[in-house]
Design a protein around this motif. Structure first.
Motif, PDB file in Angstrom:
ATOM      1  N   VAL A 222      87.376  37.168  90.079  1.00 23.59           N
ATOM      2  CA  VAL A 222      86.578  35.961  89.865  1.00 23.59           C
ATOM      3  C   VAL A 222      85.177  36.172  90.430  1.00 23.59           C
ATOM      4  O   VAL A 222      85.017  36.594  91.573  1.00 23.59           O
ATOM      5  CB  VAL A 222      87.234  34.751  90.566  1.00 23.59           C
ATOM      6  CG1 VAL A 222      86.362  33.507  90.396  1.00 23.59           C
ATOM      7  CG2 VAL A 222      88.638  34.508  90.031  1.00 23.59           C
ATOM      8  N   GLY A 223      84.152  35.857  89.639  1.00 20.86           N
ATOM      9  CA  GLY A 223      82.802  35.900  90.185  1.00 20.86           C
ATOM     10  C   GLY A 223      81.744  36.161  89.139  1.00 20.86           C
ATOM     11  O   GLY A 223      81.837  37.138  88.375  1.00 20.86           O
ATOM     12  N   GLY A 224      80.750  35.304  89.105  1.00 19.34           N
ATOM     13  CA  GLY A 224      79.601  35.495  88.235  1.00 19.34           C
ATOM     14  C   GLY A 224      78.443  36.069  89.028  1.00 19.34           C
ATOM     15  O   GLY A 224      78.426  37.246  89.366  1.00 19.34           O
ATOM     16  N   TYR A 225      77.481  35.204  89.355  1.00 18.21           N
ATOM     17  CA  TYR A 225      76.305  35.637  90.120  1.00 18.21           C
ATOM     18  C   TYR A 225      76.000  34.561  91.153  1.00 18.21           C
ATOM     19  O   TYR A 225      75.740  33.415  90.793  1.00 18.21           O
ATOM     20  CB  TYR A 225      75.103  35.847  89.198  1.00 18.21           C
ATOM     21  CG  TYR A 225      74.037  36.738  89.768  1.00 18.21           C
ATOM     22  CD1 TYR A 225      73.897  38.048  89.336  1.00 18.21           C
ATOM     23  CD2 TYR A 225      73.182  36.275  90.770  1.00 18.21           C
ATOM     24  CE1 TYR A 225      72.928  38.883  89.868  1.00 18.21           C
ATOM     25  CE2 TYR A 225      72.209  37.091  91.307  1.00 18.21           C
ATOM     26  CZ  TYR A 225      72.084  38.402  90.851  1.00 18.21           C
ATOM     27  OH  TYR A 225      71.122  39.222  91.403  1.00 18.21           O
ATOM     28  N   GLY A 226      76.057  34.930  92.439  1.00 17.09           N
ATOM     29  CA  GLY A 226      75.843  33.973  93.514  1.00 17.09           C
ATOM     30  C   GLY A 226      74.965  34.535  94.616  1.00 17.09           C
ATOM     31  O   GLY A 226      74.238  35.515  94.421  1.00 17.09           O
ATOM     32  N   HIS A 227      75.079  33.950  95.797  1.00 14.79           N
ATOM     33  CA  HIS A 227      74.126  34.280  96.868  1.00 14.79           C
ATOM     34  C   HIS A 227      74.336  35.664  97.473  1.00 14.79           C
ATOM     35  O   HIS A 227      73.436  36.196  98.117  1.00 14.79           O
ATOM     36  CB  HIS A 227      74.170  33.207  97.966  1.00 14.79           C
ATOM     37  CG  HIS A 227      75.447  33.169  98.751  1.00 14.79           C
ATOM     38  ND1 HIS A 227      75.658  33.895  99.880  1.00 14.79           N
ATOM     39  CD2 HIS A 227      76.579  32.467  98.529  1.00 14.79           C
ATOM     40  CE1 HIS A 227      76.870  33.645 100.350  1.00 14.79           C
ATOM     41  NE2 HIS A 227      77.457  32.784  99.545  1.00 14.79           N
ATOM     42  N   THR A 228      75.497  36.288  97.278  1.00 10.73           N
ATOM     43  CA  THR A 228      75.719  37.641  97.813  1.00 10.73           C
ATOM     44  C   THR A 228      75.586  38.721  96.743  1.00 10.73           C
ATOM     45  O   THR A 228      75.653  39.906  97.055  1.00 10.73           O
ATOM     46  CB  THR A 228      77.124  37.758  98.434  1.00 10.73           C
ATOM     47  OG1 THR A 228      78.102  37.502  97.412  1.00 10.73           O
ATOM     48  CG2 THR A 228      77.313  36.785  99.580  1.00 10.73           C
ATOM     49  N   THR A 229      75.388  38.329  95.491  1.00 10.53           N
ATOM     50  CA  THR A 229      75.491  39.282  94.383  1.00 10.53           C
ATOM     51  C   THR A 229      74.435  40.376  94.431  1.00 10.53           C
ATOM     52  O   THR A 229      74.736  41.555  94.201  1.00 10.53           O
ATOM     53  CB  THR A 229      75.389  38.544  93.033  1.00 10.53           C
ATOM     54  OG1 THR A 229      76.309  37.457  93.022  1.00 10.53           O
ATOM     55  CG2 THR A 229      75.693  39.483  91.882  1.00 10.53           C
ATOM     56  N   GLU A 230      73.206  40.028  94.725  1.00  6.06           N
ATOM     57  CA  GLU A 230      72.136  41.024  94.725  1.00  6.06           C
ATOM     58  C   GLU A 230      72.437  42.147  95.709  1.00  6.06           C
ATOM     59  O   GLU A 230      72.284  43.336  95.380  1.00  6.06           O
ATOM     60  CB  GLU A 230      70.798  40.361  95.068  1.00  6.06           C
ATOM     61  CG  GLU A 230      69.612  41.305  94.986  1.00  6.06           C
ATOM     62  CD  GLU A 230      68.294  40.611  95.240  1.00  6.06           C
ATOM     63  OE1 GLU A 230      67.280  41.305  95.369  1.00  6.06           O
ATOM     64  OE2 GLU A 230      68.277  39.367  95.301  1.00  6.06           O
ATOM     65  N   LYS A 231      72.902  41.793  96.894  1.00  8.90           N
ATOM     66  CA  LYS A 231      73.240  42.808  97.896  1.00  8.90           C
ATOM     67  C   LYS A 231      74.446  43.623  97.458  1.00  8.90           C
ATOM     68  O   LYS A 231      74.504  44.836  97.676  1.00  8.90           O
ATOM     69  CB  LYS A 231      73.482  42.157  99.252  1.00  8.90           C
ATOM     70  CG  LYS A 231      72.221  41.635  99.928  1.00  8.90           C
ATOM     71  CD  LYS A 231      72.530  41.042 101.297  1.00  8.90           C
ATOM     72  CE  LYS A 231      71.251  40.734 102.075  1.00  8.90           C
ATOM     73  NZ  LYS A 231      70.368  39.788 101.386  1.00  8.90           N
ATOM     74  N   LEU A 232      75.433  42.978  96.846  1.00 13.62           N
ATOM     75  CA  LEU A 232      76.605  43.694  96.351  1.00 13.62           C
ATOM     76  C   LEU A 232      76.211  44.700  95.281  1.00 13.62           C
ATOM     77  O   LEU A 232      76.649  45.863  95.311  1.00 13.62           O
ATOM     78  CB  LEU A 232      77.623  42.706  95.790  1.00 13.62           C
ATOM     79  CG  LEU A 232      78.850  43.317  95.095  1.00 13.62           C
ATOM     80  CD1 LEU A 232      79.695  44.105  96.082  1.00 13.62           C
ATOM     81  CD2 LEU A 232      79.677  42.240  94.415  1.00 13.62           C
ATOM     82  N   PHE A 233      75.384  44.297  94.334  1.00 11.69           N
ATOM     83  CA  PHE A 233      74.951  45.203  93.277  1.00 11.69           C
ATOM     84  C   PHE A 233      74.219  46.416  93.856  1.00 11.69           C
ATOM     85  O   PHE A 233      74.400  47.539  93.383  1.00 11.69           O
ATOM     86  CB  PHE A 233      74.030  44.459  92.301  1.00 11.69           C
ATOM     87  CG  PHE A 233      74.746  43.636  91.272  1.00 11.69           C
ATOM     88  CD1 PHE A 233      76.075  43.264  91.428  1.00 11.69           C
ATOM     89  CD2 PHE A 233      74.088  43.216  90.125  1.00 11.69           C
ATOM     90  CE1 PHE A 233      76.735  42.500  90.486  1.00 11.69           C
ATOM     91  CE2 PHE A 233      74.739  42.451  89.159  1.00 11.69           C
ATOM     92  CZ  PHE A 233      76.067  42.097  89.342  1.00 11.69           C
ATOM     93  N   ALA A 234      73.391  46.190  94.868  1.00  8.69           N
ATOM     94  CA  ALA A 234      72.644  47.286  95.491  1.00  8.69           C
ATOM     95  C   ALA A 234      73.588  48.260  96.183  1.00  8.69           C
ATOM     96  O   ALA A 234      73.398  49.487  96.115  1.00  8.69           O
ATOM     97  CB  ALA A 234      71.633  46.726  96.488  1.00  8.69           C
ATOM     98  N   GLN A 235      74.620  47.732  96.852  1.00  4.21           N
ATOM     99  CA  GLN A 235      75.600  48.600  97.517  1.00  4.21           C
ATOM    100  C   GLN A 235      76.353  49.471  96.515  1.00  4.21           C
ATOM    101  O   GLN A 235      76.531  50.669  96.717  1.00  4.21           O
ATOM    102  CB  GLN A 235      76.592  47.754  98.317  1.00  4.21           C
ATOM    103  CG  GLN A 235      76.005  47.067  99.527  1.00  4.21           C
ATOM    104  CD  GLN A 235      76.968  46.057 100.132  1.00  4.21           C
ATOM    105  OE1 GLN A 235      77.899  45.597  99.478  1.00  4.21           O
ATOM    106  NE2 GLN A 235      76.751  45.713 101.386  1.00  4.21           N
ATOM    107  N   VAL A 236      76.806  48.851  95.427  1.00  9.36           N
ATOM    108  CA  VAL A 236      77.560  49.599  94.417  1.00  9.36           C
ATOM    109  C   VAL A 236      76.669  50.654  93.762  1.00  9.36           C
ATOM    110  O   VAL A 236      77.106  51.788  93.522  1.00  9.36           O
ATOM    111  CB  VAL A 236      78.157  48.650  93.368  1.00  9.36           C
ATOM    112  CG1 VAL A 236      78.773  49.444  92.223  1.00  9.36           C
ATOM    113  CG2 VAL A 236      79.211  47.757  93.997  1.00  9.36           C
ATOM    114  N   ALA A 237      75.422  50.318  93.469  1.00 13.16           N
ATOM    115  CA  ALA A 237      74.508  51.273  92.847  1.00 13.16           C
ATOM    116  C   ALA A 237      74.303  52.500  93.728  1.00 13.16           C
ATOM    117  O   ALA A 237      74.183  53.632  93.229  1.00 13.16           O
ATOM    118  CB  ALA A 237      73.164  50.604  92.558  1.00 13.16           C
ATOM    119  N   GLN A 238      74.297  52.282  95.040  1.00 12.35           N
ATOM    120  CA  GLN A 238      74.114  53.396  95.967  1.00 12.35           C
ATOM    121  C   GLN A 238      75.377  54.240  96.096  1.00 12.35           C
ATOM    122  O   GLN A 238      75.312  55.470  96.098  1.00 12.35           O
ATOM    123  CB  GLN A 238      73.717  52.864  97.347  1.00 12.35           C
ATOM    124  CG  GLN A 238      73.487  53.955  98.386  1.00 12.35           C
ATOM    125  CD  GLN A 238      73.065  53.385  99.730  1.00 12.35           C
ATOM    126  OE1 GLN A 238      73.105  52.192  99.953  1.00 12.35           O
ATOM    127  NE2 GLN A 238      72.668  54.258 100.636  1.00 12.35           N
TER     128      GLN A 238
END
Length: 240
Positions: free
Chosen positions: A50-66
């Motif tokens: 479950v999850g669209g785009y919220g207040h932690t998403t930007e940081k999560l995306f950056a972690q996964v990209a790294q």
């Protein structure tokens, strides 16, 4: 934490499988490992991210990209976690919820998805970031009080007295972000006129907050007012 095995569930819950296991996108990447463990041991009848785009998403995306540069760009947390689950373990879930933006519609959208699929749902295993696990539980308890909530936070972490992590799971937040998540929860969990409980906004079932937790919150916020995370109107919905 209880082991994610049918025998451990039978011993602690009285049954070996929950109806639905849901991993929420607000978690760190290590949540995928916990979900994979649940799937491998077949502790649920159905699995959802479950999850669209919220207040932690930007940081999560950056972690996964790294950490996983081979993961392709997506627009939701659930799609991102689904890719990591497939990449690391070759596993898939039964459904993805991709539109929610906060704890409130995490739960309402999950319940709508379950109803749409026609899945029996007397018990739900909730897997969320440790900082938000209690609020997720209280949100589901308010929205669907007849459903048994089984909590399984996606990590446990210890912090030393000089505010350093003693060990960090994969994708762990920075210490400051972790503290903002923790400190931001307490005003929301309060059952008063400003809180999210029944005496306030009515988003959550009542939560008792120990006095020592209140005192710790007061001490931290007094030292750094930025730790008291305010709600971001960008991710607001009818339920938050």
């Amino acid at each position: 934490m209880v082991e994610l095995t049918p025998s451990a569930f039978q011993k602690t819950l009285g049954y070996s499988q929950v109806d639905v296991c849901a991993l929420f996108g607000g978690s760190i990447i290590a949540g995928v490992d916990v979900l994979a463990d649940a799937i491998t041991h077949q502790v649920a009848k159905h699995y959802v991210i479950v999850g669209g785009y919220g207040h932690t998403t930007e940081k999560l995306f950056a972690q996964v990209a790294q950490l996983y540069p081979e993961v392709t760009p997506v627009e939701s947390e659930s799609e991102l976690f689904s890719q990591v689950l497939q990449l690391k373990y070759g596993l898939t879930v039964d459904a993805l919820e991709t539109k929610s933006t906060n704890c409130g519609n995490n739960i309402s959208n999950l319940l709508a998805l379950v109803a749409d699929r026609g899945w029996p749902c007397e018990s739900v295993l909730l897997m969320q970031d440790a900082t938000m696990q209690l609020r997720m539980h209280a949100t589901l308890s308010q929205a669907a009080p007849d459903i048994q909530v089984v909590d399984y936070a996606t990590y446990q972490v210890k912090v030393s007295e000089d505010l350093q992590f003693l060990a960090s799971p994969e994708g762990m937040w920075s210490l400051h972000h972790y503290l903002t998540l923790l400190c931001g929860e307490l005003p929301r969990l309060r059952d008063d006129a400003q809180g999210y409980g029944p005496k306030g906004k009515g988003y959550l079932a009542h939560v008792d907050i120990p006095e020592q937790v209140e005192q710790a919150w007061q001490a931290l916020v007094a030292q750094d007012s930025t730790l008291n995370r305010q709600a971001n109107p960008q991710f607001k919905s009818a339920i938050k």
